[in-house]
Scaffold this motif. Structure first.
Motif, PDB file in Angstrom:
ATOM      1  N   ALA A  23      27.255  48.541  41.486  1.00 19.39           N
ATOM      2  CA  ALA A  23      27.501  49.369  42.667  1.00 19.39           C
ATOM      3  C   ALA A  23      28.651  48.825  43.523  1.00 19.39           C
ATOM      4  N   ARG A  24      28.935  47.545  43.403  1.00 18.10           N
ATOM      5  CA  ARG A  24      30.007  46.928  44.193  1.00 18.10           C
ATOM      6  C   ARG A  24      31.387  47.077  43.554  1.00 18.10           C
ATOM      7  N   LEU A  25      31.427  47.471  42.274  1.00 19.39           N
ATOM      8  CA  LEU A  25      32.701  47.568  41.564  1.00 19.39           C
ATOM      9  C   LEU A  25      33.451  48.848  41.906  1.00 19.39           C
ATOM     10  N   LYS A  26      34.743  48.718  42.110  1.00 26.23           N
ATOM     11  CA  LYS A  26      35.636  49.869  42.249  1.00 26.23           C
ATOM     12  C   LYS A  26      36.543  49.855  41.034  1.00 26.23           C
ATOM     13  N   ARG A  27      36.197  50.682  40.069  1.00 28.65           N
ATOM     14  CA  ARG A  27      36.904  50.727  38.805  1.00 28.65           C
ATOM     15  C   ARG A  27      38.122  51.637  38.872  1.00 28.65           C
ATOM     16  N   ASP A  28      39.097  51.393  37.975  1.00 31.29           N
ATOM     17  CA  ASP A  28      40.236  52.301  37.887  1.00 31.29           C
ATOM     18  C   ASP A  28      39.793  53.563  37.137  1.00 31.29           C
ATOM     19  N   ARG A  29      40.699  54.471  36.886  1.00 32.64           N
ATOM     20  CA  ARG A  29      40.328  55.750  36.259  1.00 32.64           C
ATOM     21  C   ARG A  29      39.772  55.575  34.851  1.00 32.64           C
ATOM     22  N   ASP A  30      40.061  54.415  34.231  1.00 32.82           N
ATOM     23  CA  ASP A  30      39.542  54.126  32.904  1.00 32.82           C
ATOM     24  C   ASP A  30      38.243  53.321  32.936  1.00 32.82           C
ATOM     25  N   GLY A  31      37.701  53.087  34.141  1.00 29.45           N
ATOM     26  CA  GLY A  31      36.458  52.350  34.281  1.00 29.45           C
ATOM     27  C   GLY A  31      36.612  50.844  34.214  1.00 29.45           C
ATOM     28  N   LEU A  32      37.834  50.364  34.469  1.00 32.54           N
ATOM     29  CA  LEU A  32      38.130  48.939  34.339  1.00 32.54           C
ATOM     30  C   LEU A  32      38.414  48.272  35.675  1.00 32.54           C
ATOM     31  N   VAL A  33      38.178  46.958  35.702  1.00 29.63           N
ATOM     32  CA  VAL A  33      38.459  46.120  36.861  1.00 29.63           C
ATOM     33  C   VAL A  33      39.332  44.967  36.374  1.00 29.63           C
ATOM     34  N   ALA A  34      40.368  44.633  37.146  1.00 28.75           N
ATOM     35  CA  ALA A  34      41.238  43.508  36.799  1.00 28.75           C
ATOM     36  C   ALA A  34      40.461  42.199  36.938  1.00 28.75           C
ATOM     37  N   ALA A  35      40.656  41.312  35.965  1.00 29.75           N
ATOM     38  CA  ALA A  35      40.004  39.996  35.983  1.00 29.75           C
ATOM     39  C   ALA A  35      41.092  38.924  35.925  1.00 29.75           C
ATOM     40  N   VAL A  36      41.296  38.234  37.044  1.00 29.86           N
ATOM     41  CA  VAL A  36      42.251  37.137  37.108  1.00 29.86           C
ATOM     42  C   VAL A  36      41.509  35.871  36.691  1.00 29.86           C
ATOM     43  N   VAL A  37      42.096  35.127  35.758  1.00 30.70           N
ATOM     44  CA  VAL A  37      41.419  33.957  35.199  1.00 30.70           C
ATOM     45  C   VAL A  37      42.107  32.695  35.684  1.00 30.70           C
ATOM     46  N   GLN A  38      41.302  31.784  36.195  1.00 31.86           N
ATOM     47  CA  GLN A  38      41.779  30.561  36.835  1.00 31.86           C
ATOM     48  C   GLN A  38      41.105  29.347  36.199  1.00 31.86           C
ATOM     49  N   GLN A  39      41.879  28.275  36.029  1.00 23.84           N
ATOM     50  CA  GLN A  39      41.331  27.023  35.493  1.00 23.84           C
ATOM     51  C   GLN A  39      40.459  26.344  36.542  1.00 23.84           C
ATOM     52  N   HIS A  40      39.246  26.014  36.151  1.00 24.14           N
ATOM     53  CA  HIS A  40      38.344  25.287  37.039  1.00 24.14           C
ATOM     54  C   HIS A  40      38.948  23.915  37.360  1.00 24.14           C
ATOM     55  N   GLY A  41      38.846  23.505  38.599  1.00 25.42           N
ATOM     56  CA  GLY A  41      39.311  22.176  39.007  1.00 25.42           C
ATOM     57  C   GLY A  41      40.742  22.149  39.492  1.00 25.42           C
ATOM     58  N   THR A  42      41.652  22.877  38.814  1.00 21.23           N
ATOM     59  CA  THR A  42      43.060  22.849  39.227  1.00 21.23           C
ATOM     60  C   THR A  42      43.472  24.102  39.984  1.00 21.23           C
ATOM     61  N   GLY A  43      42.778  25.210  39.751  1.00 15.15           N
ATOM     62  CA  GLY A  43      43.135  26.467  40.396  1.00 15.15           C
ATOM     63  C   GLY A  43      44.302  27.180  39.733  1.00 15.15           C
TER      64      GLY A  43
END
Length: 128
Positions: A23-43
């Motif tokens: 319910a909290r997700l705001k998806r694009d027209r294709d039902g997708l959400v951008a996922a930015v991936v970050q290294q733990h510890g270094t950022g």
């Protein structure tokens, strides 16, 4: 392809993702959400991928980063074929609900080109 990674996309209404999270997700027209991936510890920012409800559910329940490939039209688990896995430490949803921050322990390079990060191709000039 493993049985846990079907090529057919799971509609949001059939995903096992917690309804409160969905319910909290705001998806694009294709039902997708951008996922930015970050290294733990270094950022360090490693890459950006796309998740739908099912990919997010799989990520949260397996601890392995799972994405929806827009070009191949299938789910993929980072490192499943390359061995360059992402072990998920945390997932955060931004204030608008339209982006995820996935914090991982990356094994090997994150980029499909073999670079450590997808952002190794050089900075763009910023005029001040």
């Amino acid at each position: 392809m493993s049985p846990q990674t079907p090529t057919e996309r799971v509609p949001a209404e059939r995903s096992a993702l917690d309804p409160a999270v969905a319910a909290r997700l705001k998806r694009d027209r294709d039902g997708l959400v951008a996922a930015v991936v970050q290294q733990h510890g270094t950022g360090e920012v490693l890459m950006m991928g796309w998740m739908d409800d099912e990919a997010l559910h799989r990520t949260l329940t397996t601890g392995r980063a799972t994405y929806w490939s827009r070009s191949r039209q299938e789910y993929w688990v980072k490192g499943e074929t390359s061995g360059h896995a992402q072990h998920v430490r945390a997932v955060a949803l931004d204030c608008d609900g339209d982006a995820l921050l996935v914090t991982v322990d990356q094994t090997g390079p994150a980029c499909h080109t073999g670079d450590h990060t997808c952002f190794d191709s050089g900075s763009l000039e910023v005029l001040s």
